[in-house]
Design a protein around this motif. Sequence first.
Motif, short mmCIF file in Angstrom:
data_model
loop_
_atom_site.label_atom_id
_atom_site.label_comp_id
_atom_site.label_asym_id
_atom_site.label_seq_id
_atom_site.Cartn_x
_atom_site.Cartn_y
_atom_site.Cartn_z
N ALA A 112 9.08 1.46 2.31
CA ALA A 112 7.93 1.98 2.03
C ALA A 112 7.98 1.86 0.60
O ALA A 112 7.97 2.03 0.10
N LYS A 113 9.06 3.16 0.58
CA LYS A 113 9.64 3.93 -1.13
C LYS A 113 10.08 2.93 -2.17
O LYS A 113 9.28 2.88 -2.80
N GLN A 114 10.52 1.70 -1.29
CA GLN A 114 11.46 0.79 -2.21
C GLN A 114 9.83 -0.69 -2.92
O GLN A 114 9.79 -0.70 -4.23
N TRP A 115 9.34 -0.50 -1.22
CA TRP A 115 8.20 -1.55 -1.88
C TRP A 115 6.44 -0.86 -2.70
O TRP A 115 6.09 -1.72 -3.85
N GLN A 116 6.68 0.74 -2.40
CA GLN A 116 5.96 1.53 -3.59
C GLN A 116 5.49 1.39 -5.20
O GLN A 116 5.35 1.09 -6.25
N ASP A 117 7.92 1.82 -5.36
CA ASP A 117 8.17 1.20 -6.61
C ASP A 117 8.05 0.39 -7.41
O ASP A 117 7.73 -0.05 -8.42
N PHE A 118 8.42 -1.16 -6.16
CA PHE A 118 8.69 -2.31 -6.80
C PHE A 118 6.92 -3.34 -6.70
O PHE A 118 6.64 -3.83 -7.91
N ARG A 119 5.81 -2.25 -6.28
CA ARG A 119 4.77 -2.78 -6.83
C ARG A 119 3.95 -2.03 -7.76
O ARG A 119 4.21 -2.89 -9.30
#
Length: 816
Positions: free
Chosen positions: A139-146
């Motif tokens: 979730a952390k990596q996804w939010q940053d990437f998004r």
Amino acid sequence: MNGDSRNRAMQQHSMANRKITLEGMWSEVEPGLTSVFQMKQMSKGGYMHHYSTVYSYCTSMTHNGQEPPSAPSLQTKSKRRPTGRGEPSCSDAATPSTQAAWVGMELYKKLTDFISGHLVGVREKLKHHRGDELLVAYAKQWQDFRFSSKVAHGMCMYLNRHWVKRENDEGRHKEIYPVYGLCLVQWRENIFSGLETQLLRAIMDMITRDRNGELINSNLLRTTVDSIVELGVSADVDGDERNQASANRTVTDPSRDNKAVGLHVYKNSFESHFIDETIKFYTQESQSFLATNPVEIYIGKVVGRLAEEDVRCTKYLHESSGPLLKKTMEDVLIIKQMDILHAEFKKLLAEEKLEELASIYNLLSRVPNGVDSLYKLVETHIKEFGGATLANNAEQLMNDPRAFVLAILEVYDRSSKLIHGAFKGDHGFSTAMDKAFEHLVNNNAITVLAKNPAKVSELLARYCDGVLKKSTKNPDELELEESLTRLMVVFRYVVDKDVFQKFYSKLLSKRLVLQTSASDDAEASMISKLKALCGFEYTAKLQRMFQDIGLSRDLNDQLRAHLETGNRSFDCEFGIQVLSTGAWPLTERNTLIVPAELERPLIAFKDFYGAKYNGRKLTWQFNLSKTELSANCFSKKYIFQASSYQAAILLCFNSKTQYPVVELQQMVGTERPYFDQILVILLKQKVLLIREEAEEVDEKDLLVEGVSVKLNTAFKSKKLKINLNLPIRAEQKQEEDQTNKVIEEDRKLLIQATIVRIMKMRKQLRHQELMAETLQLLSNRFKPSVIIIKRCIEILIDKDFLKRDEEAKDQYTYVA
């Protein structure tokens, strides 16, 4: 335009005019993208610089004099268009369009390689995590990437709006996305595909813990599931948060949402797995729960679970999963347990536990056809307990109309409470109740005991007579109206409504003639109710009877005025009612020699009526007449209310106080045994005596040869006004038999009239069609048997109203 805006526009214009190569552009943009994806802060000016660099590169048409290399993948099947000025076609030279396509493709490849390279490092960070740790890290990596993808999307906005849009519009490539969509595709291919199994396992484990009542991080689940939804990217995805419908939990335009964010990844990867886990979890839970708990508690458990899943869908699932999840839950928890639930329904129905029945009804009504099989159970239940209620006191109810109506209404109220209290007035259950009640009203212990299926109609008519007749116990107007309204509830289910009409009209005639109606308004209200339910024809004769009573009042006033004009008077007061033969249910009368005291007024009225209405014939109905006699021969003065026959007997004792029975019968002129029945009433009332002993007498005592009766001069009574006009049981039985006989004859005539009316309109009709239409038209009066209809058809053929077709024997033709 203010100064800052003007400076930025001039800067952008100058950048656009400068020549820039792919390598030069990328050397400026790549460090910016690296900072963005590493979540480093970028100034507004830096962002605008990178945007302008991409803009300048995309708007360049040539690069250091070099022509774009041949790129087969970029060529289109364009048709050669002739020109009038000798300009080269698309296949002869590089046009601005092909130059722009080459420029955009080179930049697009650079961006693809960059994002893919960045995600290699992200994958390394995630691949060793499992369970909740994986969800947190993901979730952390996804939010940053998004977030970074949206910034990169904005930096390359010119590329998105022009090159990407043109590529998609012209159909050159199927897999060309805006930059934000490109980022999502790369995440799907580089991150999600490799971690799908571990990620879904972690999600399912967390959902299972949530179902078991453990506290979970629902925001974490929502973020992860949202990422899977968004990975179903399509070519027109928009990186702008304001325009991206999938970013919101509530989709205001589903058609746009399905276009912008395809759900194939969510459906294929997550939802199918989620539904399988749901089936497994609730199948196991329902089986174990039913093994250790009553069904009543299971019903409450299911209702709670269904509500929980609705909330769960809202909290962290895509809204499209709602219908499928609901159906899955209903299949597992309701449909697969249908036999158990039906068995419990039977048990609860037998005990009539309304709250529990309402719970199981609400549960079963959620599934298609879930309650259809319950309708028959309710119908059978009403028949059984209603039949038992009437059978308990069948003999009493058969002879007590009021008790019968109250008993049947008690069954109706109980059934209605069941239908509305437990099943919310469901149409199917209401229909089942109607079917059960129709059977109960027309086929019960009373009809079996009486050996007459129409006995109920007679009881209802007699109940009406009891309610509408004057008595010391008459209720007020409101209670009287309520009683009639309640009666119509039962009457609606009666099949033999014509039998009710016959008995009701006979009893109404007595109330009108003898002036014993409690209320004219109540009488009119009852007729109005019958007319609303059965039609005008059903009540036409009843209304005519009321008209005759009104006309008779006027006629008596005219007679009195006529007698006063001629100075004529009589020793008695009298009133006469003229009844229309066709409207009133008149029966065969017994003969009577009118006493001299009464004969003179009758002759005066006959002369007056004959002069007024020439040609009309009057037939006296002494059985409907009543007389009040003033008795001055006892210790006190009494007034006797008597029938005409009783009055004729008593007036004979003005001459002498004792007569042989035979002589008295000859003086009155009434046939035996009817005369004996009338005389017995006077003997039982002690007005006349056979012997001095005060013992009971009956008709057999009058058959003794030489027996005499004498006036009881010692007669005493606490009442000064005594009613001698008591009903004769044998007369009642005779009236019932005669009424039933009239009903059968009237039915045959009505059936024949109905058949003629149908055939007159149809001209030709087959046998089955004629039978069906006849039954339909007569259904609101009675239900004729097929045999009687066939007999009526034969009668009409014999009378030359119908004839059989010579070629088709089952077809009838109307004979004009």
